[in-house]
Design a protein around this motif. Structure first.
Motif, short mmCIF file in Angstrom:
data_model
loop_
_atom_site.label_atom_id
_atom_site.label_comp_id
_atom_site.label_asym_id
_atom_site.label_seq_id
_atom_site.Cartn_x
_atom_site.Cartn_y
_atom_site.Cartn_z
N ASP A 169 -5.47 -10.65 -0.77
CA ASP A 169 -4.38 -10.67 -1.79
C ASP A 169 -4.78 -9.55 -2.77
O ASP A 169 -5.93 -9.59 -3.56
CB ASP A 169 -4.05 -11.72 -2.61
CG ASP A 169 -3.52 -13.04 -1.78
OD1 ASP A 169 -2.92 -12.40 -0.52
OD2 ASP A 169 -3.40 -14.13 -2.04
N ASN A 170 -4.20 -8.21 -2.71
CA ASN A 170 -4.50 -7.29 -3.50
C ASN A 170 -3.95 -6.84 -4.82
O ASN A 170 -4.08 -6.01 -5.50
CB ASN A 170 -4.67 -5.90 -2.91
CG ASN A 170 -3.62 -5.57 -2.03
OD1 ASN A 170 -2.59 -5.94 -2.59
ND2 ASN A 170 -3.62 -4.65 -0.96
N GLY A 171 -2.81 -7.64 -4.94
CA GLY A 171 -1.94 -7.47 -6.10
C GLY A 171 -2.64 -7.52 -7.31
O GLY A 171 -2.13 -6.87 -8.49
N ASP A 172 -3.67 -8.19 -7.69
CA ASP A 172 -4.25 -8.52 -8.87
C ASP A 172 -5.45 -7.33 -9.20
O ASP A 172 -5.85 -7.25 -10.21
CB ASP A 172 -5.19 -9.71 -8.96
CG ASP A 172 -5.27 -10.21 -10.47
OD1 ASP A 172 -4.52 -9.79 -11.40
OD2 ASP A 172 -6.26 -10.90 -10.69
N ASN A 173 -5.47 -6.57 -8.30
CA ASN A 173 -6.28 -5.32 -8.25
C ASN A 173 -5.81 -4.04 -8.71
O ASN A 173 -6.50 -3.01 -9.09
CB ASN A 173 -7.13 -4.97 -7.06
CG ASN A 173 -7.79 -6.33 -6.17
OD1 ASN A 173 -7.90 -7.21 -6.71
ND2 ASN A 173 -7.96 -6.10 -4.95
N THR A 174 -4.66 -4.12 -9.46
CA THR A 174 -4.03 -2.90 -10.00
C THR A 174 -3.33 -3.36 -11.26
O THR A 174 -3.33 -4.45 -11.85
CB THR A 174 -2.84 -2.65 -9.06
OG1 THR A 174 -1.69 -3.24 -9.16
CG2 THR A 174 -3.19 -2.42 -7.74
N MET A 175 -2.89 -2.37 -12.06
CA MET A 175 -2.35 -2.62 -13.18
C MET A 175 -0.95 -3.12 -12.97
O MET A 175 -0.31 -3.60 -13.87
CB MET A 175 -2.31 -1.19 -14.21
CG MET A 175 -3.62 -0.89 -14.76
SD MET A 175 -4.41 -2.05 -15.68
CE MET A 175 -3.02 -2.13 -16.98
N GLN A 176 -0.41 -2.69 -12.03
CA GLN A 176 1.06 -3.15 -11.69
C GLN A 176 0.90 -4.66 -11.11
O GLN A 176 -0.20 -5.31 -10.94
CB GLN A 176 1.74 -2.32 -10.39
CG GLN A 176 1.97 -0.98 -10.81
CD GLN A 176 2.13 -0.15 -9.70
OE1 GLN A 176 1.26 0.23 -8.86
NE2 GLN A 176 3.49 0.25 -9.46
N THR A 177 1.95 -5.20 -10.90
CA THR A 177 2.18 -6.63 -10.22
C THR A 177 2.68 -6.34 -8.94
O THR A 177 2.04 -6.10 -7.88
CB THR A 177 2.94 -7.59 -11.06
OG1 THR A 177 2.47 -7.53 -12.34
CG2 THR A 177 2.72 -9.07 -10.49
N THR A 178 3.79 -6.41 -8.59
CA THR A 178 4.47 -6.12 -7.47
C THR A 178 4.42 -4.61 -7.25
O THR A 178 4.95 -3.80 -8.16
CB THR A 178 5.96 -6.48 -7.13
OG1 THR A 178 6.64 -6.09 -8.34
CG2 THR A 178 5.82 -8.15 -7.15
N ARG A 179 4.40 -4.01 -6.09
CA ARG A 179 4.04 -2.67 -5.91
C ARG A 179 5.33 -2.17 -4.82
O ARG A 179 5.33 -2.83 -3.68
CB ARG A 179 2.89 -1.88 -5.71
CG ARG A 179 1.84 -1.96 -6.57
CD ARG A 179 0.57 -1.45 -6.25
NE ARG A 179 -0.01 -2.17 -5.21
CZ ARG A 179 -0.75 -2.02 -4.18
NH1 ARG A 179 -0.91 -0.75 -3.82
NH2 ARG A 179 -1.15 -2.87 -3.33
N ARG A 180 5.77 -1.17 -5.01
CA ARG A 180 6.79 -0.52 -3.70
C ARG A 180 5.71 -0.32 -2.46
O ARG A 180 4.91 0.22 -2.63
CB ARG A 180 7.55 0.53 -4.37
CG ARG A 180 8.56 1.25 -3.16
CD ARG A 180 9.38 2.26 -3.90
NE ARG A 180 10.34 2.83 -2.74
CZ ARG A 180 10.22 3.38 -1.84
NH1 ARG A 180 9.13 3.95 -1.40
NH2 ARG A 180 11.25 3.71 -0.88
N PRO A 181 6.55 -0.57 -1.28
CA PRO A 181 5.57 -0.48 -0.35
C PRO A 181 5.36 1.23 0.30
O PRO A 181 5.73 1.66 1.28
CB PRO A 181 6.07 -1.06 1.03
CG PRO A 181 7.61 -1.10 0.53
CD PRO A 181 7.58 -1.14 -1.13
N ASP A 182 4.92 2.03 -0.67
CA ASP A 182 4.49 3.26 -0.51
C ASP A 182 3.65 3.72 0.77
O ASP A 182 3.81 4.89 1.42
CB ASP A 182 4.07 4.10 -1.71
CG ASP A 182 5.13 4.08 -2.82
OD1 ASP A 182 6.46 4.48 -2.50
OD2 ASP A 182 4.89 3.96 -3.98
#
Length: 1097
Positions: A395-408
């Motif tokens: 689970d890597n969502g907490d490792n960014t300043m965003q929460t949900t990210r677009r699947p770029d």
């Protein structure tokens, strides 16, 4: 009203949750016999899921327009068309009705809009578009982008985006391996652009240098003033570093621009001097940035030497490889990045070096798990451990300043998977060969062109045209008038070529070299041939030789200073006449298999097959509910066995591999969560609107950044129109600011930055270290944790984001807010911001905005309303509910809402508005002349928004929301919202009728948002459900039951559902109803599933 509903829907309600789940015909429904209800026979026009009867015809027409007019620009006929039909803002407004109406427009109008968007936007894959902001569009990257739209699962947890999560790990591992980090280990993320990626690195460097920085910020415990960090970058590096130094509290003085040498590389002696001088002024050297490809000259700093200095000074060493990072793929050119293996971090914009769709940025670090250490908040709001897989690893969502990210990530991974490293390396080599060829051609015309450097280290070339009107430019201009003439000559040539539709080329200044702008030609598109290069050089020479005599007004002379000292005054050589008309080169008969532009003969059939597969398998889930589940969960370990994520070079030709690539797409569909499926009920991403899918397809094909009007004319004007429309709904003044951001988290963090810089006006220049006070922000205990992350990112420290209690209905307690503000003042701290919530993350509660606004007024605080979840309700036509939810919102300073939540827009689309006109410009750094030249074709001070936007490299997400509004009208958007509220009231009543097995979190408070929260009670505990439903110990006893239900429905693949806490309220199950394709029968079916898996626990 509710009694009327009960009687009118009696047939559905009596299909209740009786033991054994008796169906309408009385049969027992077993685990294999829980039958989904039949889909509705008809759907309303505003429905938020794709339905063939409503949408298939328009899908196919738009796809045909894309394939016929919007993608292929390299055959003979399209080469003769302009790479960009430039029109002024006034002309665009006359060509396209940009207004956002009350009523929807018909499909014919939508089709006409799509055609005009394509017609009047730059064509990035056209061979004569060679500006810096779009050269090439890789066909497989484009397919990947379209995949990421139709399978638009948010990259947050493995459960929500299993395929994309594993793709990220593989791509990041491969990049670390290529730059020779030890054993390929480290950390990584896909960032929303290079600017923000570099901003992330600044934060990692700060937290490593100052151990308690995350908690306390710049004002350290026991110190009246905090540390004064400073970073060092090339004077020719990206203009965006100042943005993030301001945002993260260093201020402009914390960003030291270091002089470059004659080749455009950072001067090492100047760097050592700058470091020494900074220490004398009590700064703490914190980070050195080595640039691998400066924006104009493409120079690559001496990375090895910078690594030595960084190690000596104990500084973070970052390599910004936006432009030249792709050389890590090439055995021939990789040595240009020698020393990158000694860096702490490395950033690479794949949308530059490989022509991947915008934005595609990879950031990797040498240290393992440092991103989790730096950015995580460890919130249990979204990250609740599951026994189904290793959450801490995947689970890597907490490792960014965003929460949900677009699947770029899918753009990068699919491009790489399709071509393999060897073909990508050949693409890089080809672009460098073409760069050398362009240099050789310019050198053959010494009387007409002056190269800024004799050799270039990246795939772009910078040069002047030598006009007879300015004869000294090839040695040195002798006066201000010479400088001004050269500027006008360069700009006029570019603008005339643009207006005539001949070619697009960049004109930029070089901070270290001159104030007069130079031509910059990008050769990143490997569809460009040698004949094309010669033709474009001929175009510039022909246009330059035909310039009329310039007259320079005296007022203009005074404000321009000479940029070189005159050394000699040679006589101009005679010009060689050119033919009056140049012939456009023919398209090559064959293209290489690594070509980075869509070629009709190579790719059109594949594109057609892809879209057929999309429409057949990846778009329509409403009518396939009995045959297709919302997910096919596999653990990471099992999925790695079933899906080859490796990036090894494929054997065979690209044509031979197309069948395998289509099979990959089928597997991506299979193992991804199906947004839009009626039983995908994850709270924040459970539907996928058809018009935003169509809009996203267009965005990917246009593929231009939101930087200047010239880069993106139509979408720039659409953003302004959408901002006006949203401000009107909020009740703000007509004039204000507004922009699309990559998620609601970003919006909350931008609001905090604006509030801070408004309160501490000196912080922009000198940073937070010079403040004489500790700044404090306030948020509800039930608010989203992105505000807490914003606190450490902006340098005030996580502990200075103060929680305010919630009342019994989940709203912010105004009494406690007043008390917390008073406590902060008593401690000599300065309250500066309150973040109120319109639709809290779990309960969907709306804070009392009017009363909070009173507190903010009394204490001179900024009021931001986070409407990421519930804010879309402001578009509802229900005046009574809007008054209940939003009274006082017009008194706020800023507001945001997420169309990708309640409207089901494709990821991601968050809109931010503020009542304060010009405030984004006010807090921005000075305009970079390197990037933003004053243009004569339009008012750049109005329409070039990139210089003041917090995210300098934004994807054109605005079109999705604008197109959605245009297609449905305000009435349709309101009807969609109202349908969700009607359904949630029905579900709420239903749960009350079945109170023996469901405990509502707030039984006396009907839902304020399209969310209902409850606990399921298994049979063994139902005897106590009535008497103990309010007992905290009993609720705790139910917690393992809820978690097991969640795990069981995931494994069954029949249902995705949310399970979250709300402040001090224990985690509960959540059902949401903003999928306007859902019916009460669907909701009952989901509750039956919960009962089936939970009754015997």
């Amino acid at each position: 009203m509710r009694l009327g509903f009960l009687f009118s829907c009696l047939s559905v309600l009596t299909w209740g949750l009786t033991d054994g789940f008796e169906s309408k015909n009385g049969e027992d429904l077993t685990d294999n016999g829980l039958i989904p209800p039949e889909p509705p026979k008809t759907y309303p026009y505003y429905v938020s899921s794709s339905v063939p009867a409503l949408h298939d015809k328009l899908y196919r027409e738009i796809i045909n327009i894309l394939l016929d007019e919007g993608v292929f620009f390299n055959n003979d006929s399209s080469r003769s068309q302009p790479p960009f039909k430039f029109r002024t803002p006034e002309e665009i407004k006359s060509l396209i009705d940009l207004s956002l109406p009350e009523e929807r427009v018909d499909e014919a109008a939508l089709i006409e809009i799509v055609k005009k968007v394509i017609q009047y936007s730059p064509h990035v894959s056209h061979p004569f578009k060679v500006d810096r902001h779009g050269a090439g569009l890789d066909p497989y990257g484009l397919i990947g982008d379209w995949m990421g739209t139709v399978m638009s699962g948010p990259v947050l947890t493995y459960l929500l985006a299993p395929v994309y999560t594993l793709m990220e790990y593989e791509v990041e591992r491969k990049v670390r391996e290529l730059i020779n980090y030890p054993d390929g280990k480290g950390d990584g993320m896909i960032t929303p652009g290079a600017g923000m990626g570099n901003g992330y690195v600044i934060q990692m460097a700060l937290q490593r240098k100052f151990l308690n920085f995350k908690q306390k910020g710049f004002i350290q415990a026991g110190s009246p003033k905090g540390p004064r960090p400073i970073i060092f970058i090339s004077e020719d590096a990206s203009f965006a570093y100042e943005k993030y130094c301001i945002w993260e509290g260093l201020g402009l003085t914390g960003c030291s621009r270091v002089q470059t040498d004659e080749n455009g590389r950072m001067d090492l002696n100047a760097l050592n001097t700058a470091i020494s001088d900074s220490k004398k002024q009590d700064y703490v050297p914190t980070m050195i940035v080595g640039t691998a490809g400066t924006p104009v000259l493409g120079a690559i700093d001496n990375l090895e030497s910078l690594a030595v200095i960084a190690k000596r000074e104990k500084m973070w060493f970052h390599v910004d490889g936006q432009l030249a990072g792709a050389t890590i793929l090439s055995p021939h050119y990789k040595n240009r990045l020698k020393g990158v293996e000694r860096s702490d971090s490395f950033l690479w914009s794949v949308d530059k070096g490989l022509s991947a769709p915008f934005v595609s940025t990879i950031l990797v670090t040498k240290e393992e798990r440092i991103m989790k250490k730096t950015f995580s908040f460890n919130s249990d709001l979204l990250f609740i451990p599951s026994p189904l897989y290793n959450n801490s690893k995947w689970d890597n969502g907490d490792n960014t300043m965003q929460t949900t990210r677009r699947p770029d990530i899918i753009k990068i991974w699919f491009l790489w998977k399709a071509k393999g490293t060897e073909r990508l390396a050949r693409h890089v080599d080809y672009t460098y060969t073409m760069t050398d060829f362009a240099v050789s051609q310019l050198k053959r015309r010494p009387n007409k062109f002056k190269l800024i450097l004799q050799n270039f280290e990246s795939n772009q070339v910078a040069f002047y045209f030598k006009s007879e009107q300015c004869p000294y430019i090839w040695s040195a201009p002798t006066s201000q008038e010479d400088c001004i003439k050269q500027k006008k000559i360069t700009e006029t040539i570019r603008e005339n070529l643009l207006k005539k539709g001949k070619m697009t080329i960049s004109v930029n200044t070089i901070p270290s070299k001159s104030r007069a702008p130079v031509f910059v030609m990008s050769l990143a598109n490997s569809a460009i041939t040698r004949d094309d290069v010669i033709y474009m050089i001929d175009l510039i020479e022909e246009e330059g030789s035909s310039q009329p005599k310039l007259w320079i007004p005296q007022t203009e002379k005074r404000f321009f200073w000479p940029f070189w000292r005159r050394t000699t005054t040679p006589k101009p050589a005679g010009a060689t006449p050119l033919p009056s008309s140049l012939k456009i080169p023919k398209a090559p008969q064959t293209y290489s298999d690594f070509v980075s532009a869509p070629i009709e003969s190579l790719h059109k059939n594949f594109f057609t097959d892809f879209f057929e597969a999309v429409l057949e398998k990846g778009t329509y889930f409403q009518n396939s509910r009995k045959n297709e589940t919302p997910a096919h969960f596999e653990s990471p370990e099992d999925l790695l066995k079933k899906f080859d994520f490796s990036l090894s070079s494929p054997s065979g030709t690209m044509k031979e591999n197309e069948a395998a690539l289509l099979e990959i797409f089928n597997r991506i569909i299979k193992y991804s969560v199906h947004l839009g499926h009626p039983y995908d009920n994850y709270q924040f991403n459970m539907v996928l609107d058809p018009y935003t899918i169509m809009g996203d397809y267009i965005i990917a094909a246009v593929n231009s950044p939101m930087l200047t009007y010239e880069d993106n004319p139509i979408f720039t004007l659409m953003e302004d129109e959408l901002a006006k429309a949203v401000r009107k709904q909020v009740g703000y003044p007509e004039q204000g600011d507004g922009l699309v951001l990559p998620g609601g988290s970003a919006a909350n963090q931008v609001a905090m930055m604006l509030a801070l810089l408004t309160k501490e006006t000196k912080a922009k220049e000198s940073g937070n270290s010079e403040a004489n006070t500790t700044l404090v922000a306030f948020l509800s205990i039930a608010a989203h944790y992105s505000t807490n992350k914003g606190a450490f990112f902006s340098g005030i420290g996580q502990e200075n984001a103060v929680y305010v209690a919630q009342d019994e209905s989940g709203k912010m307690s105004v009494a406690d807010l007043r008390e917390k503000v008073a406590e902060a003042k008593a401690a000599n701290k300065t309250p500066f911001l309150v973040v109120a919530t319109a639709g809290t993350t779990t309960l969907g509660a709306f804070d009392p905005l009017n009363e909070i606004a009173d507190v903010c007024r009394d204490n001179k605080m900024w009021l931001h309303v986070d409407g990421a979840y519930g804010g879309s309700s402001i578009l509802s036509s229900n005046a009574i509910r809007k008054a209940r939810q939003f009274t006082g919102i017009e008194r706020s300073d800023s507001f945001n809402f997420n169309p990708h939540k309640s409207f089901g827009a494709a990821q991601d689309a968050s809109f931010f508005v503020t009542r304060h006109k010009g405030i984004l410009r006010k807090v921005a750094p000075p305009i970079s002349e390197q990037e933003f030249n004053n243009k004569q074709l339009y008012d750049s001070s109005v329409y070039d928004t990139g210089f003041y936007q917090p995210f300098p490299d934004r994807r054109s997400q605005v079109f999705k929301t604008w197109f959605l509004w245009k297609a449905k009208g305000l009435q349709g958007l309101g009807a969609h919202i109202d349908a969700g509220y009607t359904l949630i009231d029905q579900v709420y009543e239903y749960l009350q009728m079945n109170s023996d097995r469901f405990i509502l979190v707030h039984p006396k408070t009907p839902p304020e948002c399209t969310t209902v929260n409850f606990y399921y009670v298994p049979e063994r505990l139902r005897a106590n459900a009535t008497t103990m439903r309010n007992d905290p110990d009993f609720i705790q006893l139910l917690q393992p039951v809820q978690r097991q239900i969640l795990n069981d429905v995931v494994i069954s693949n029949r249902l995705t559902i949310s399970y979250k806490p709300a402040g001090d309220i224990p985690a509960c199950l959540i059902l949401s109803t903003y999928n306007s394709a859902s019916t009460l029968a669907d909701m009952v079916y989901m509750l039956k599933l919960i009962d089936h898996y939970g009754k015997n626990l």
